[in-house]
Design a protein around this motif. Structure first.
Motif, PDB file in Angstrom:
ATOM      1  N   PRO A 184       0.865  -1.190   0.000  1.00  0.00           N
ATOM      2  CA  PRO A 184       0.000   0.000   0.000  1.00  0.00           C
ATOM      3  C   PRO A 184       0.898   1.235   0.000  1.00  0.00           C
ATOM      4  CG  PRO A 184       0.070  -0.973   2.192  1.00  0.00           C
ATOM      5  CD  PRO A 184       0.869  -1.878   1.302  1.00  0.00           C
ATOM      6  N   ALA A 185       1.519   1.468  -1.151  1.00  0.00           N
ATOM      7  CA  ALA A 185       2.702   2.322  -1.234  1.00  0.00           C
ATOM      8  C   ALA A 185       2.406   3.800  -1.451  1.00  0.00           C
ATOM      9  CB  ALA A 185       3.608   1.815  -2.362  1.00  0.00           C
ATOM     10  N   ARG A 186       1.142   4.163  -1.559  1.00  0.00           N
ATOM     11  CA  ARG A 186       0.801   5.574  -1.761  1.00  0.00           C
ATOM     12  C   ARG A 186       0.469   6.210  -0.408  1.00  0.00           C
ATOM     13  NH1 ARG A 186      -0.316   7.895  -6.475  1.00  0.00           N
ATOM     14  NH2 ARG A 186      -0.843   5.908  -7.451  1.00  0.00           N
ATOM     15  N   LEU A 187       1.262   7.189  -0.029  1.00  0.00           N
ATOM     16  CA  LEU A 187       1.105   7.854   1.260  1.00  0.00           C
ATOM     17  C   LEU A 187       0.715   9.313   1.044  1.00  0.00           C
ATOM     18  CD1 LEU A 187       4.287   6.436   3.031  1.00  0.00           C
ATOM     19  CD2 LEU A 187       1.929   6.052   3.805  1.00  0.00           C
ATOM     20  N   MET A 188      -0.315   9.757   1.754  1.00  0.00           N
ATOM     21  CA  MET A 188      -0.763  11.139   1.676  1.00  0.00           C
ATOM     22  C   MET A 188      -0.336  11.850   2.945  1.00  0.00           C
ATOM     23  SD  MET A 188      -2.098  10.580  -1.216  1.00  0.00           S
ATOM     24  CE  MET A 188      -2.707  12.242  -1.544  1.00  0.00           C
ATOM     25  N   GLY A 189       0.474  12.893   2.800  1.00  0.00           N
ATOM     26  CA  GLY A 189       0.999  13.587   3.973  1.00  0.00           C
ATOM     27  C   GLY A 189       0.983  15.094   3.795  1.00  0.00           C
ATOM     28  N   VAL A 190       1.617  15.766   4.761  1.00  0.00           N
ATOM     29  CA  VAL A 190       1.737  17.226   4.717  1.00  0.00           C
ATOM     30  C   VAL A 190       3.148  17.610   5.123  1.00  0.00           C
ATOM     31  CG1 VAL A 190      -0.702  17.652   5.207  1.00  0.00           C
ATOM     32  CG2 VAL A 190       0.911  17.458   7.108  1.00  0.00           C
ATOM     33  N   LYS A 191       3.603  18.754   4.651  1.00  0.00           N
ATOM     34  CA  LYS A 191       4.905  19.247   5.080  1.00  0.00           C
ATOM     35  C   LYS A 191       4.842  19.596   6.560  1.00  0.00           C
ATOM     36  CE  LYS A 191       7.889  21.460   2.811  1.00  0.00           C
ATOM     37  NZ  LYS A 191       8.646  22.532   2.137  1.00  0.00           N
ATOM     38  N   GLU A 192       5.883  19.225   7.260  1.00  0.00           N
ATOM     39  CA  GLU A 192       5.899  19.371   8.711  1.00  0.00           C
ATOM     40  C   GLU A 192       5.777  20.821   9.146  1.00  0.00           C
ATOM     41  OE1 GLU A 192       8.731  17.273  11.942  1.00  0.00           O
ATOM     42  OE2 GLU A 192       9.726  18.838  10.787  1.00  0.00           O
ATOM     43  N   ASP A 193       6.319  21.747   8.346  1.00  0.00           N
ATOM     44  CA  ASP A 193       6.343  23.151   8.776  1.00  0.00           C
ATOM     45  C   ASP A 193       5.206  23.989   8.204  1.00  0.00           C
ATOM     46  OD1 ASP A 193       7.348  22.870   6.246  1.00  0.00           O
ATOM     47  OD2 ASP A 193       9.086  24.170   6.518  1.00  0.00           O
ATOM     48  N   THR A 194       4.728  23.645   7.001  1.00  0.00           N
ATOM     49  CA  THR A 194       3.723  24.497   6.357  1.00  0.00           C
ATOM     50  C   THR A 194       2.342  23.864   6.251  1.00  0.00           C
ATOM     51  OG1 THR A 194       4.199  23.682   4.117  1.00  0.00           O
ATOM     52  CG2 THR A 194       5.582  25.504   4.947  1.00  0.00           C
ATOM     53  N   GLY A 195       2.269  22.543   6.353  1.00  0.00           N
ATOM     54  CA  GLY A 195       0.991  21.861   6.194  1.00  0.00           C
ATOM     55  C   GLY A 195       0.590  21.656   4.745  1.00  0.00           C
ATOM     56  N   ALA A 196       1.464  21.978   3.797  1.00  0.00           N
ATOM     57  CA  ALA A 196       1.153  21.783   2.380  1.00  0.00           C
ATOM     58  C   ALA A 196       1.003  20.292   2.084  1.00  0.00           C
ATOM     59  CB  ALA A 196       2.259  22.383   1.514  1.00  0.00           C
ATOM     60  N   GLU A 213       3.724  24.221  20.910  1.00  0.00           N
ATOM     61  CA  GLU A 213       5.058  24.463  21.461  1.00  0.00           C
ATOM     62  C   GLU A 213       6.137  24.522  20.384  1.00  0.00           C
ATOM     63  OE1 GLU A 213       5.967  21.643  24.483  1.00  0.00           O
ATOM     64  OE2 GLU A 213       4.215  22.141  25.726  1.00  0.00           O
ATOM     65  N   THR A 214       6.070  23.592  19.419  1.00  0.00           N
ATOM     66  CA  THR A 214       7.137  23.520  18.412  1.00  0.00           C
ATOM     67  C   THR A 214       6.788  24.222  17.108  1.00  0.00           C
ATOM     68  OG1 THR A 214       6.328  21.433  17.490  1.00  0.00           O
ATOM     69  CG2 THR A 214       7.842  21.302  19.376  1.00  0.00           C
ATOM     70  N   GLY A 215       5.493  24.412  16.856  1.00  0.00           N
ATOM     71  CA  GLY A 215       5.065  24.991  15.590  1.00  0.00           C
ATOM     72  C   GLY A 215       5.115  24.012  14.438  1.00  0.00           C
ATOM     73  N   LEU A 216       5.368  22.721  14.761  1.00  0.00           N
ATOM     74  CA  LEU A 216       5.472  21.697  13.737  1.00  0.00           C
ATOM     75  C   LEU A 216       4.316  20.708  13.848  1.00  0.00           C
ATOM     76  CD1 LEU A 216       9.298  20.939  14.002  1.00  0.00           C
ATOM     77  CD2 LEU A 216       8.145  22.447  12.354  1.00  0.00           C
ATOM     78  N   ILE A 217       3.941  20.098  12.730  1.00  0.00           N
ATOM     79  CA  ILE A 217       2.873  19.107  12.705  1.00  0.00           C
ATOM     80  C   ILE A 217       3.441  17.749  13.095  1.00  0.00           C
ATOM     81  CG2 ILE A 217       1.161  17.963  11.237  1.00  0.00           C
ATOM     82  CD1 ILE A 217       1.196  20.531   9.499  1.00  0.00           C
ATOM     83  N   LYS A 218       2.718  17.030  13.915  1.00  0.00           N
ATOM     84  CA  LYS A 218       3.144  15.704  14.353  1.00  0.00           C
ATOM     85  C   LYS A 218       2.277  14.624  13.705  1.00  0.00           C
ATOM     86  CE  LYS A 218       5.001  17.096  18.862  1.00  0.00           C
ATOM     87  NZ  LYS A 218       4.951  16.868  20.338  1.00  0.00           N
ATOM     88  N   GLY A 219       2.855  13.424  13.554  1.00  0.00           N
ATOM     89  CA  GLY A 219       2.101  12.315  12.977  1.00  0.00           C
ATOM     90  C   GLY A 219       2.706  10.983  13.356  1.00  0.00           C
ATOM     91  N   LYS A 220       2.116   9.910  12.827  1.00  0.00           N
ATOM     92  CA  LYS A 220       2.592   8.565  13.140  1.00  0.00           C
ATOM     93  C   LYS A 220       3.869   8.201  12.389  1.00  0.00           C
ATOM     94  CE  LYS A 220      -2.001   6.713  14.186  1.00  0.00           C
ATOM     95  NZ  LYS A 220      -3.015   5.674  13.849  1.00  0.00           N
ATOM     96  N   LEU A 221       4.117   8.924  11.269  1.00  0.00           N
ATOM     97  CA  LEU A 221       5.261   8.624  10.425  1.00  0.00           C
ATOM     98  C   LEU A 221       5.796   9.932   9.867  1.00  0.00           C
ATOM     99  CD1 LEU A 221       6.862   6.294   8.919  1.00  0.00           C
ATOM    100  CD2 LEU A 221       5.179   6.537   7.077  1.00  0.00           C
ATOM    101  N   VAL A 222       7.109  10.088   9.911  1.00  0.00           N
ATOM    102  CA  VAL A 222       7.744  11.294   9.373  1.00  0.00           C
ATOM    103  C   VAL A 222       8.833  10.870   8.396  1.00  0.00           C
ATOM    104  CG1 VAL A 222       9.045  13.388   9.879  1.00  0.00           C
ATOM    105  CG2 VAL A 222       7.282  12.607  11.469  1.00  0.00           C
ATOM    106  N   GLY A 223       8.881  11.520   7.243  1.00  0.00           N
ATOM    107  CA  GLY A 223       9.922  11.242   6.259  1.00  0.00           C
ATOM    108  C   GLY A 223      10.712  12.496   5.944  1.00  0.00           C
ATOM    109  N   GLU A 224      12.018  12.352   5.843  1.00  0.00           N
ATOM    110  CA  GLU A 224      12.879  13.482   5.482  1.00  0.00           C
ATOM    111  C   GLU A 224      13.549  13.198   4.136  1.00  0.00           C
ATOM    112  OE1 GLU A 224      16.877  15.870   7.007  1.00  0.00           O
ATOM    113  OE2 GLU A 224      15.685  14.716   8.442  1.00  0.00           O
ATOM    114  N   VAL A 225      13.472  14.165   3.226  1.00  0.00           N
ATOM    115  CA  VAL A 225      14.136  14.033   1.927  1.00  0.00           C
ATOM    116  C   VAL A 225      15.632  14.176   2.146  1.00  0.00           C
ATOM    117  CG1 VAL A 225      14.363  14.958  -0.402  1.00  0.00           C
ATOM    118  CG2 VAL A 225      12.118  14.956   0.723  1.00  0.00           C
ATOM    119  N   VAL A 226      16.396  13.129   1.809  1.00  0.00           N
ATOM    120  CA  VAL A 226      17.842  13.152   2.038  1.00  0.00           C
ATOM    121  C   VAL A 226      18.633  13.261   0.745  1.00  0.00           C
ATOM    122  CG1 VAL A 226      17.675  11.917   4.227  1.00  0.00           C
ATOM    123  CG2 VAL A 226      17.953  10.612   2.109  1.00  0.00           C
TER     124      VAL A 226
END
Length: 355
Positions: free
Chosen positions: A66-78, A121-134
């Motif tokens: 189930p490889a399609r993930l719908m998310g938002v940017k941690e800082d902007t919510g885009a 407190e942090t101004g960042l969005i939290k979730g069950k999974l976070v991915g960073e573009v490396v």
């Protein structure tokens, strides 16, 4: 020169199947006889009548992630959509990201957020999974390193959606309908759709008739949807896919051919696996490899004797493959008949047996 337009046919949009049938094996089956140049119209459960004791049916037991993930940017919510393509290590995947321009190296994407609202407190969005573009790699794909608590596969099963082809616009209510009943090894970005027609009952009947069933694995890549854009089809760059044949399957296939039985491939994915991992004399070898085999008219098949497949997109590499097994003119004539007879096309559509 073989031109791209040589593999075009006109398909009414209403014939593209948007939903699977209630019962898998009740799809229609077009039977093409290469010897007599005839066409028969059957149902898929009739396929057993065209298999003989001593034949070997070869199926691809890959399992679709189930490889399609719908998310938002941690800082902007885009909003960001991520499609997992290749696993690089336990936490890092090569992915396709939309929109890519919003995901430069260092961008962080959150999945499974309850509200998509920033933490006070942090101004960042939290979730069950976070991915960073490396990293940004070939064709603009992103390498993403994931952070999570628990087991990644369980989180993916909860949050991910099936990566349905772009021509299917209806929502899939049951994820299992985009899996074959024999799916076993996780790794595909798309289903080996020819196998979607089989039920466990039909497979049991096939075994009881004295037909062997060999399992191979090819993890279907995103390139299965990639259109051919070059007018000279030989200029097309094929994608690579990882395939595996275990020793028992190789032995079963080789013994079948030695005894005079037929090797009947279920799908173009099984076909690419067999033709990639065999000698010129048709001997199949156990092992694993990346394959970018391109099969088009003029190719001499080494292993397969018959093919069970779905109907394929106009001007696609898959249509070129079936045109190599049964010449292009006959294939396009069969597709014209399929349109006239209102067969259902593509992933959730009807099937074709070329024997």
């Amino acid at each position: 020169m073989m031109k791209l337009t040589d593999f075009y046919y006109d398909l009414p949009q209403e014939l593209i199947a948007q939903d699977p049938l209630l019962k898998r094996s009740e799809s229609r089956l077009m039977v093409l006889d290469r010897k007599d140049n005839t066409i028969e119209h059957k149902h898929f459960y009739d396929v057993i009548d065209y298999l003989n004791p001593g034949d070997c049916l070869v199926i691809n037991d890959t399992r679709v992630l189930p490889a399609r993930l719908m998310g938002v940017k941690e800082d902007t919510g885009a909003s960001i959509e991520v499609l997992l393509l290749k696993r690089k290590d336990d936490c890092t995947w090569e992915t396709l990201v939309k929109p890519g321009k919003k995901c430069k190296v260092g961008a962080r994407i959150v999945f499974g957020s309850e509200s998509n609202e920033p933490d006070p407190e942090t101004g960042l969005i939290k979730g069950k999974l976070v991915g960073e573009v490396v990293d940004i790699v070939e064709e603009g794909n992103r390498l993403i390193r994931f952070e999570f608590d628990g087991i990644f596969e369980e989180i993916l099963d909860e949050l991910g959606q099936m990566p349905l082809p772009p021509y299917i616009t209806h929502k899939l209510e049951d994820k299992n309908r985009y899996q074959t009943v024999y799916a076993e090894h996780d790794g595909s970005a798309a289903a080996p759709t020819a196998g979607l027609h089989f039920t466990t009952e039909l497979l049991d009947q096939i075994k009881a008739k004295g037909i062997k069933i060999a399992h191979v694995t090819l993890h279907v890549g995103l390139g299965t949807f990639r259109p051919v854009k070059e007018e000279n089809i030989l200029d097309h760059h094929m994608h690579s896919e990882f395939c595996i044949i275990e020793q028992d399957a190789a032995d079963m296939i080789n013994e079948t051919k030695a005894a005079g039985g037929r090797v009947v491939s279920v799908g173009t994915t099984s076909t690419r696996t067999l033709e990639s991992m065999s000698d010129d004399d048709g001997t199949v070898h156990a092992g694993s490899k990346w394959t970018d085999i391109f099969i088009y008219p003029g190719y001499k098949f080494k292993v397969i004797d018959a093919l069970i497949t779905n109907f394929h997109l106009p001007e696609s590499t898959l249509l070129m493959l079936v045109s190599a097994l049964y010449d292009r003119e006959h294939i396009l004539e069969a597709y014209k008949v399929a349109v006239e007879e209102k067969y259902r096309f593509f992933s959730f559509g009807d099937a074709m047996l070329i024997k």
